[in-house]
Design an enzyme around this catalytic site. Structure first.
Site, PDB file in Angstrom:
ATOM      1  N   SER A  24      12.063 -10.823  24.543  1.00 30.72           N
ATOM      2  CA  SER A  24      12.437 -10.000  23.385  1.00 30.72           C
ATOM      3  C   SER A  24      13.479 -10.704  22.525  1.00 30.72           C
ATOM      4  O   SER A  24      13.918 -10.156  21.511  1.00 30.72           O
ATOM      5  CB  SER A  24      12.980  -8.645  23.861  1.00 30.72           C
ATOM      6  N   ASN A 111      19.758  -2.570  32.276  1.00 29.51           N
ATOM      7  CA  ASN A 111      19.278  -1.258  31.828  1.00 29.51           C
ATOM      8  C   ASN A 111      20.367  -0.451  31.118  1.00 29.51           C
ATOM      9  O   ASN A 111      20.128   0.132  30.062  1.00 29.51           O
ATOM     10  CB  ASN A 111      18.730  -0.455  33.021  1.00 29.51           C
ATOM     11  N   THR A 156       5.885  23.182 -11.662  1.00 28.69           N
ATOM     12  CA  THR A 156       5.359  23.564 -10.351  1.00 28.69           C
ATOM     13  C   THR A 156       3.890  23.172 -10.433  1.00 28.69           C
ATOM     14  O   THR A 156       3.301  23.215 -11.519  1.00 28.69           O
ATOM     15  CB  THR A 156       5.476  25.089 -10.084  1.00 28.69           C
ATOM     16  N   HIS A 157       3.306  22.759  -9.339  1.00 29.39           N
ATOM     17  CA  HIS A 157       1.919  22.255  -9.335  1.00 29.39           C
ATOM     18  C   HIS A 157       1.743  21.092 -10.323  1.00 29.39           C
ATOM     19  O   HIS A 157       0.630  20.856 -10.796  1.00 29.39           O
ATOM     20  CB  HIS A 157       0.915  23.355  -9.692  1.00 29.39           C
ATOM     21  N   SER A 278       3.245  -8.022 -15.894  1.00 30.80           N
ATOM     22  CA  SER A 278       1.931  -8.339 -15.355  1.00 30.80           C
ATOM     23  C   SER A 278       1.577  -9.756 -15.773  1.00 30.80           C
ATOM     24  O   SER A 278       1.928 -10.195 -16.869  1.00 30.80           O
ATOM     25  CB  SER A 278       0.910  -7.347 -15.925  1.00 30.80           C
ATOM     26  N   LYS A 284       2.817  -4.868 -20.175  1.00 28.27           N
ATOM     27  CA  LYS A 284       3.163  -4.031 -19.023  1.00 28.27           C
ATOM     28  C   LYS A 284       4.604  -4.144 -18.571  1.00 28.27           C
ATOM     29  O   LYS A 284       5.205  -5.207 -18.598  1.00 28.27           O
ATOM     30  CB  LYS A 284       2.275  -4.425 -17.833  1.00 28.27           C
ATOM     31  N   ASN A 286       6.055  -2.723 -15.094  1.00 26.69           N
ATOM     32  CA  ASN A 286       5.659  -1.973 -13.904  1.00 26.69           C
ATOM     33  C   ASN A 286       6.875  -1.550 -13.071  1.00 26.69           C
ATOM     34  O   ASN A 286       7.806  -2.327 -12.893  1.00 26.69           O
ATOM     35  CB  ASN A 286       4.721  -2.825 -13.036  1.00 26.69           C
ATOM     36  N   GLU A 291       7.653   1.939  -6.698  1.00 24.76           N
ATOM     37  CA  GLU A 291       6.420   1.966  -5.900  1.00 24.76           C
ATOM     38  C   GLU A 291       6.687   1.509  -4.462  1.00 24.76           C
ATOM     39  O   GLU A 291       6.136   2.041  -3.506  1.00 24.76           O
ATOM     40  CB  GLU A 291       5.355   1.074  -6.534  1.00 24.76           C
ATOM     41  N   TYR A 318      14.092   3.688  33.619  1.00 25.46           N
ATOM     42  CA  TYR A 318      13.733   2.611  32.696  1.00 25.46           C
ATOM     43  C   TYR A 318      12.343   2.048  32.993  1.00 25.46           C
ATOM     44  O   TYR A 318      11.980   1.832  34.148  1.00 25.46           O
ATOM     45  CB  TYR A 318      14.770   1.474  32.782  1.00 25.46           C
ATOM     46  N   GLN A 323      11.440  -1.601  25.818  1.00 24.80           N
ATOM     47  CA  GLN A 323      11.833  -2.752  25.002  1.00 24.80           C
ATOM     48  C   GLN A 323      11.178  -2.675  23.612  1.00 24.80           C
ATOM     49  O   GLN A 323      11.661  -3.266  22.656  1.00 24.80           O
ATOM     50  CB  GLN A 323      11.415  -4.034  25.731  1.00 24.80           C
ATOM     51  N   LYS A 326      12.709  -1.555  19.817  1.00 28.49           N
ATOM     52  CA  LYS A 326      13.608  -2.285  18.917  1.00 28.49           C
ATOM     53  C   LYS A 326      13.021  -2.698  17.581  1.00 28.49           C
ATOM     54  O   LYS A 326      13.590  -2.367  16.529  1.00 28.49           O
ATOM     55  CB  LYS A 326      14.165  -3.518  19.636  1.00 28.49           C
TER      56      LYS A 326
END
Ligand code: ARG
Length: 463
Positions: A24, A111, A156-157, A278, A284, A286, A291, A318, A323, A326
């Site tokens: 690890s 552990n 709303t909606h 772009s 553009k 963006n 996003e 354990y 492991q 992580k």
């Protein structure tokens, strides 16, 4: 060659694939600070209780500090053959100080060691996240104060509902983030118990002082059950759950920014610093940062799900499966941290287009509720009747393709004879938001007061 940390009963070393699946160190080397902090506290406690001599403790501590400096400087070589951060540090210690290094692992196991390292790391990270969330709250509250009275459509909606203000919208996120911080605090408080000294699973026969170790590491107390100490990963799950909810909030906001930044909405302009162009379409701009904030939420949720699934079938105590806690945790919390920074940056640079928002606020008969409320308040109509009358008036206006305020009084009176000229005063969007003075409502005066309250509170915290 067999492993020199535990190879006593092994004649040969592991198969290459075994090493690959088992090691690890490639990811848990990130725990080096916490691992050394834990070892220093453990060594000090072993000295305090007379389990190790002062000389041994001094040599061990000096060695650990030298390793810390070497890792810090980037010159330390991590070895896969040594599996993980714990054995990499211990093995290096042995090279430096010789036999005394072998005494550091008295009365502990990997552990309880890994459980401690992970708690320390998660605790440190929660503290950083809390500061980052507070910074985003500050950026939002500043925008809210600056635009407390800027009218925009409330949806709303995703249909025009009622006019609200931009400041009010920003403060909605400040509230969500306050709850996120509450969850971060709760997770931090609950995880703040020290597992070190639980040893492999059963505790130890050495006369250790777990309260001493706990205190040295800033924990409130030692964990009370050794089996639970080495097998509990609730604290990681709780942190990932809190992180997921926060990432979900950021993602909703990111989605709004994506919509608002389109030419069709045109509510906000993102700065050049938080937009991309772009390669083919020169016009553009963006909203890539937004996003990606929206996109990364999926990763955070996924890591929570992965850990829940990994844990659900494990018998106490354990198992090596653990492991696997992580990489996902590191990735989730690092992603969230990046999303918080990107969102703060976008918010600080974002310019709302007040004219466009105000115009949009009047679309879709957004003041129809104001009209219905007027019929109730002035003509004393029951709300249900007022709703019906207003619906009819919206029908008339919509058939003519105009707004409610463009209807003549005569056209209104055709539907409800008691309507008077005074009704026109409530059909404007400014008037609409001004009237929403109920506690928590969107009236600019309310928004200003709430923004000030947040700014004051956030400034106080920073002192
Ligand atoms: N690298 C291990 C982990 O992250 C440390 C604990 C190993 N314990 C053991 N009994 N093999 O979980």
């Amino acid at each position: 060659m067999s492993n020199r940390m535990w190879g006593g009963r092994f004649a040969t070393g592991p198969d290459a694939i075994m090493e690959e699946i088992n090691a690890s160190i490639d990811f848990d080397q990130r725990l080096w600070r916490q691992d050394i902090r834990g070892s220093l506290a453990h060594a000090a406690m072993l000295g305090e209780t007379g389990i190790l001599t002062r000389d041994d403790v001094n040599v061990i501590s000096a060695g650990l500090k030298a390793i810390e400096a070497e890792i810090e400087s980037g010159t330390f070589t991590f070895s896969r053959a040594l599996e993980d951060i714990h054995m990499n540090v211990e093995s290096n210690l042995k090279e430096r100080i010789g036999a005394a290094a072998g005494r550091l692992h008295t009365a502990r196991s990997r552990n309880d060691q890994v459980a401690t390292d992970m708690r320390l790391w998660v605790r440190d990270t929660l503290e950083t996240l809390d500061r980052q969330i507070a910074d985003l709250q500050l950026a939002l509250a500043e925008k809210a104060e600056a635009h407390a009275g800027a009218v925009m459509p409330g949806f709303t909606h995703l249909q025009s509902a009622q006019p609200v203000t931009f400041g009010h919208h920003m403060l909605a996120y400040v509230e969500m983030l306050a709850r996120d911080r509450g969850r971060v605090h709760d997770a931090r408080e609950r995880l703040n118990e020290c597992p070190l000294g639980a040893a492999a699973l059963a505790g130890t026969s050495f006369p250790i002082d777990r309260f001493h170790t706990a205190k040295a590491l800033g924990f409130a107390r030692p964990t009370a059950n050794s089996l639970d100490s080495v097998s509990d990963r609730d604290f990681v799950l709780e942190t990932l759950a809190a992180a997921s909810i926060c990432a979900m909030h950021l993602s909703r906001f990111a989605e709004e920014i994506v919509l608002w930044a389109t030419p069709q909405f045109g509510f906000v302009k993102l700065s050049d610093k938080f937009s991309t162009g772009s390669s083919i379409m020169p016009q553009k701009r963006n909203p890539d940062a937004a996003e990606l904030v929206r996109g990364k939420a999926g990763r955070v949720f996924g890591h929570l799900q992965a850990l829940l699934t990994m844990m659900k079938g494990l018998p106490l105590t354990y198992s090596k499966d653990m492991q696997e806690d992580k990489e996902g945790t590191f990735d989730a919390l690092q992603s969230l941290s990046l999303c918080l920074a990107a969102t703060s940056g976008m918010v600080r640079d974002m310019e709302p287009n007040l004219k466009v928002m105000k115009k949009a606020a009047g679309l879709g008969y957004a003041t129809a509720t104001d009209l219905a409320d007027w019929l109730v308040q002035v003509l004393k109509m029951p709300f249900r009747d007022a709703h019906h009358v207003t619906g009819k008036l919206v029908g008339v206006a919509s058939a003519r393709g105009i707004g409610l305020e463009k209807l003549t009084l005569a056209e209104m009176q055709d539907v409800e004879p008691q309507i008077t000229e005074a009704v026109f005063a409530v059909l404007g969007v400014e008037q609409s938001v001004k009237s929403r003075v109920s506690y928590g409502g969107t009236a600019p005066a309310n928004v200003r007061r709430q923004a000030k309250r947040w700014l004051k509170q956030l400034a106080k915290e920073q002192q």
